[in-house]
Design a protein around this motif. Sequence first.
Motif, PDB file in Angstrom:
ATOM      1  N   ASP A   1       0.815  -1.219   0.000  1.00  0.00           N
ATOM      2  CA  ASP A   1       0.000   0.000   0.000  1.00  0.00           C
ATOM      3  C   ASP A   1       0.845   1.265   0.000  1.00  0.00           C
ATOM      4  O   ASP A   1       0.459   2.271  -0.594  1.00  0.00           O
ATOM      5  CB  ASP A   1      -0.930   0.016   1.223  1.00  0.00           C
ATOM      6  CG  ASP A   1      -1.937  -1.115   1.198  1.00  0.00           C
ATOM      7  OD1 ASP A   1      -2.592  -1.277   0.150  1.00  0.00           O
ATOM      8  OD2 ASP A   1      -2.075  -1.835   2.196  1.00  0.00           O
ATOM      9  N   PHE A   2       2.018   1.203   0.661  1.00  0.00           N
ATOM     10  CA  PHE A   2       2.744   2.450   0.903  1.00  0.00           C
ATOM     11  C   PHE A   2       4.241   2.183   1.063  1.00  0.00           C
ATOM     12  O   PHE A   2       4.652   1.246   1.733  1.00  0.00           O
ATOM     13  CB  PHE A   2       2.200   3.094   2.176  1.00  0.00           C
ATOM     14  CG  PHE A   2       2.916   4.345   2.623  1.00  0.00           C
ATOM     15  CD1 PHE A   2       2.887   5.497   1.852  1.00  0.00           C
ATOM     16  CD2 PHE A   2       3.619   4.369   3.818  1.00  0.00           C
ATOM     17  CE1 PHE A   2       3.549   6.647   2.271  1.00  0.00           C
ATOM     18  CE2 PHE A   2       4.275   5.515   4.256  1.00  0.00           C
ATOM     19  CZ  PHE A   2       4.236   6.652   3.471  1.00  0.00           C
ATOM     20  N   ILE A   3       5.046   3.041   0.419  1.00  0.00           N
ATOM     21  CA  ILE A   3       6.497   3.008   0.579  1.00  0.00           C
ATOM     22  C   ILE A   3       6.973   4.411   0.925  1.00  0.00           C
ATOM     23  O   ILE A   3       6.568   5.396   0.301  1.00  0.00           O
ATOM     24  CB  ILE A   3       7.202   2.518  -0.699  1.00  0.00           C
ATOM     25  CG1 ILE A   3       6.820   1.077  -1.010  1.00  0.00           C
ATOM     26  CG2 ILE A   3       8.723   2.637  -0.555  1.00  0.00           C
ATOM     27  CD1 ILE A   3       7.398   0.561  -2.317  1.00  0.00           C
ATOM     28  N   TYR A   4       7.849   4.491   1.927  1.00  0.00           N
ATOM     29  CA  TYR A   4       8.382   5.781   2.377  1.00  0.00           C
ATOM     30  C   TYR A   4       9.905   5.755   2.307  1.00  0.00           C
ATOM     31  O   TYR A   4      10.546   4.759   2.635  1.00  0.00           O
ATOM     32  CB  TYR A   4       7.947   6.040   3.817  1.00  0.00           C
ATOM     33  CG  TYR A   4       8.513   7.304   4.435  1.00  0.00           C
ATOM     34  CD1 TYR A   4       8.020   8.553   4.075  1.00  0.00           C
ATOM     35  CD2 TYR A   4       9.531   7.239   5.384  1.00  0.00           C
ATOM     36  CE1 TYR A   4       8.543   9.710   4.644  1.00  0.00           C
ATOM     37  CE2 TYR A   4      10.048   8.394   5.957  1.00  0.00           C
ATOM     38  CZ  TYR A   4       9.545   9.625   5.584  1.00  0.00           C
ATOM     39  OH  TYR A   4      10.057  10.767   6.159  1.00  0.00           O
ATOM     40  N   LEU A   5      10.481   6.890   1.870  1.00  0.00           N
ATOM     41  CA  LEU A   5      11.929   7.040   1.850  1.00  0.00           C
ATOM     42  C   LEU A   5      12.322   8.423   2.359  1.00  0.00           C
ATOM     43  O   LEU A   5      11.667   9.430   2.045  1.00  0.00           O
ATOM     44  CB  LEU A   5      12.512   6.900   0.434  1.00  0.00           C
ATOM     45  CG  LEU A   5      12.407   5.572  -0.290  1.00  0.00           C
ATOM     46  CD1 LEU A   5      11.127   5.524  -1.108  1.00  0.00           C
ATOM     47  CD2 LEU A   5      13.604   5.388  -1.207  1.00  0.00           C
TER      48      LEU A   5
END
Length: 392
Positions: free
Chosen positions: A150-154
Amino acid sequence: MDIKDFIEAHLQDDPTQLMLQASRYPDIPMAYVVTQIQGRQKAKEKLPSWYDNTALEYPVKLSMEQCSSEATGLYKASLIKGKQGIDLTGGFGVDTYFFSQKFESFAYVERQEELAELVKKNMEVLDVGNVNIHAQDGVTYLKNISERVDFIYLDPARRDEFNEKVVRIEECEPNIKELQDSLVEKGKEVMIKLSPMLDIKQTIQTIPYIREVQVVSVQNECKEILLLLSKELPEEPAIVSINISKDGRNLQRFSFLYSEEEYAASTYAEKAETYIYEPNVAILKAGGYKTIGNQYGLKKLHPNSHLYTSETLIEDFPGRIFECVQQFGFGKKEIKKHLSMKKANITVRNFPLTVAQIRKKTGLQDGGEVYLFATTDIKNQKTILKCIKSKR
């Protein structure tokens, strides 16, 4: 005295001085203790809900400086939710902690094994049970994702091999330009945190998957720029300025498009009217100079001054509002006549002198209830706006 008691007893001490006194405390691992004291001192302002938890452990100073604040962490978590999310550049785990409260399962990925182990302990202390810790490289982890999440953060590292700060997105590590295709393939929504010094327009040209750019400030101090990426895109990315309170819950929001800004025409006032408006720093960084005036029905004082005015009060304006008491020039006679007070808060907008130079010329100290705006009007005359804060 055990280590925890020693830390509590010296929590208000200067860590540098404490390190110099290490020989006085042979049974105390002073390098570790100083790191913990530095972390706690930083957390008091940056992570207030963590500060009183003496069981938490803090990383080296650089990791504390680079991690998100509680205010920005809470805000970012308010934008997203889902079943499964990933933080590919976990760091001290602040963002992971807040994001995890919006997901059934959340993966923390960090290539520094020692830092990952510290975060694992802290998540247990904080009673976070849905975070899976992975001590490995984020790019490698991304390549091995088999199902879309659903979601990827960097939050890419913004220092080069010489430990100098970098701003351009291609200079960050990992290189988002090279990863962007894989990111939107593996994540339904992607969020990237970048420096507030980023050139937004250049970045939009570099990363075609951007659906929204958010400029985030806390109490009118610009903190970070967020890129929201997706395969499903609007015709043009929205540019959103956010100014949030210290607790991350109250905010001012202003949204526009760069095409709107390009074709907008401002209305100008020949002199200041009853109210003066100063947009918050997020709007100024985002570049919504004309659209902010048009959306709120305000007149500008000059194309490059970015101060606005009106006869009637616009209470919900996203920035500071003042009542203009007087407007006058910056000659010796005007200064002597109108600036008899001892203190004033001074702001410079499109003016040839700095705040320090104005203070030297007028003898005014900082503070008080009077606010002075040194600026240029539509006739290109240097002018001073003497104001008080509006009671909105």
